[in-house]
Write a protein that holds these residues in place. Structure first.
Motif, PDB file in Angstrom:
ATOM      1  N   ARG A  47       0.889   1.308  -4.963  1.00 38.52           N
ATOM      2  CA  ARG A  47      -0.004   0.990  -5.865  1.00 38.52           C
ATOM      3  C   ARG A  47      -0.387   2.191  -7.082  1.00 38.52           C
ATOM      4  O   ARG A  47      -0.212   3.375  -6.697  1.00 38.52           O
ATOM      5  N   GLY A  48      -0.862   1.855  -8.055  1.00 44.31           N
ATOM      6  CA  GLY A  48      -1.081   2.712  -8.985  1.00 44.31           C
ATOM      7  C   GLY A  48       0.154   3.137 -10.023  1.00 44.31           C
ATOM      8  O   GLY A  48      -0.046   4.247 -10.632  1.00 44.31           O
ATOM      9  N   ALA A  53      -8.598  -4.179  -9.990  1.00 45.08           N
ATOM     10  CA  ALA A  53      -7.147  -3.634 -10.216  1.00 45.08           C
ATOM     11  C   ALA A  53      -6.411  -5.113 -10.789  1.00 45.08           C
ATOM     12  O   ALA A  53      -5.674  -4.749 -11.774  1.00 45.08           O
ATOM     13  N   SER A  54      -6.711  -6.131 -10.420  1.00 43.62           N
ATOM     14  CA  SER A  54      -5.877  -7.065 -10.781  1.00 43.62           C
ATOM     15  C   SER A  54      -6.433  -7.377 -12.464  1.00 43.62           C
ATOM     16  O   SER A  54      -5.523  -7.910 -13.063  1.00 43.62           O
ATOM     17  N   HIS A  74       1.854   1.117 -11.805  1.00 45.15           N
ATOM     18  CA  HIS A  74       2.147   0.075 -12.909  1.00 45.15           C
ATOM     19  C   HIS A  74       3.290  -0.842 -12.299  1.00 45.15           C
ATOM     20  O   HIS A  74       3.919  -1.789 -13.165  1.00 45.15           O
ATOM     21  N   LYS A 128      -7.084  -5.235 -14.761  1.00 44.15           N
ATOM     22  CA  LYS A 128      -6.488  -4.336 -15.340  1.00 44.15           C
ATOM     23  C   LYS A 128      -5.038  -4.635 -15.445  1.00 44.15           C
ATOM     24  O   LYS A 128      -4.311  -4.399 -16.552  1.00 44.15           O
ATOM     25  N   THR A 129      -4.343  -5.193 -14.227  1.00 42.40           N
ATOM     26  CA  THR A 129      -2.928  -5.402 -14.592  1.00 42.40           C
ATOM     27  C   THR A 129      -3.004  -6.676 -15.296  1.00 42.40           C
ATOM     28  O   THR A 129      -1.653  -6.683 -16.076  1.00 42.40           O
ATOM     29  N   GLU A 154       0.845  -1.128   0.109  1.00 45.02           N
ATOM     30  CA  GLU A 154      -0.038  -0.106   0.081  1.00 45.02           C
ATOM     31  C   GLU A 154       0.737   1.248   0.008  1.00 45.02           C
ATOM     32  O   GLU A 154       1.992   1.372   0.795  1.00 45.02           O
ATOM     33  N   ASN A 187     -12.289  -7.928  -8.563  1.00 43.41           N
ATOM     34  CA  ASN A 187     -10.936  -7.318  -8.321  1.00 43.41           C
ATOM     35  C   ASN A 187     -10.465  -6.567  -9.676  1.00 43.41           C
ATOM     36  O   ASN A 187      -9.838  -7.119 -10.419  1.00 43.41           O
TER      37      ASN A 187
END
Length: 248
Positions: free
Chosen positions: A192-193, A225-226, A195, A228-229, A189, A223
């Motif tokens: 994040r954000g 975020a996952s 890349h 998008k990753t 934490e 999820n």
């Protein structure tokens, strides 16, 4: 490497049927695999469903048999994932998981800030692991796990001012461990954000391919975020799964 054929075979092992040969609509396949706990998982899936744009394959075990007739009556060719989750919850109850499975597409690899961890990085990895998993107190197994990942070059991460802030891992595979490897990745934490996860995962995918295996990615339906990753790391959406563990 034929990523699609390997990934198709991998998820076919989960349901007990070649998903490429399944007919459109809903199919039901009894599998003894549903009566045991798969390697890498903490619970048995009494019912495991594969869904894509045209198919629903319901893989079931002994504990799911009794209500299967009711499920057959209610599931149609137009049933979507949200509706199926609701039906399964109403009919079976228990613990339900719903997620997305991905297919690796690859593409040109552009090196970024991530690097492959070495054995000398263990103390930094352990510190990272403790921050990500604060409730995990017993870590006698961690060094061996780290060394295994390092030996295969699949422990990849980003260091920020000497601190490991993002890192991949290599979950235990229940099937085809010599041909496929799923990628896990975590970021502290506050970092994040940026890349970091996508870059670490992409480097990890390159290493998996060098090892002669096909990269895999799976994540929870919520999820984002996952998801998008995964897309940033060279994966595309392949299908959805729903798993049910019926309470004893």
């Amino acid at each position: 490497m034929d990523y699609e054929s390997i990934t198709t075979e991998y998820y076919s092992r989960w349901v007990g049927k070649n998903i490429a040969e399944a007919v459109e609509g809903a199919e039901y396949v009894y599998s003894d695999e549903r009566n045991r706990v798969q390697a890498g998982y903490g619970n048995r899936f009494d019912l495991w469903v594969w869904m894509d744009d045209k198919k629903i394959i319901v893989s079931y075990g002994d504990k799911a048999k009794d209500n299967l007739g009711l499920l057959r009556e209610k599931v149609g060719s137009t049933t979507n994932a949200r509706e199926l989750v609701q039906l399964l919850t109403e009919i079976y109850g228990g613990k339900l998981s719903h997620g997305v499975k991905y297919l690796f597409r690859g593409g040109a690899y552009a090196p970024g800030p991530a690097r492959i961890l070495r054995g000398v990085d263990y103390e930094l990895y352990e510190d990272f692991f403790r921050k990500i998993n604060p409730d995990c107190k017993e870590l006698s197994w961690l060094r061996e796990y780290f060394d295994e990942m390092v030996s295969e070059g699949v422990c990849c991460g980003v260091f920020t001012n000497g601190t490991l802030t993002c890192c991949t891992d290599a979950p235990l595979m229940p099937y085809m461990s010599g041909e496929a490897q799923e990628i896990g990745v975590n970021t502290l934490e506050g970092y994040r954000g940026r890349h970091y996860a996508a870059d670490s995962a992409r480097l990890c995918a390159e290493q998996i391919i060098k090892n002669g295996k096909c990269p895999q990615w799976s994540t929870d339906i919520d999820n984002i975020a996952s998801q998008k990753t995964a897309e940033s790391a060279g994966f595309c959406r392949f299908g959805e799964y729903i798993g049910i563990t019926i309470e004893d």
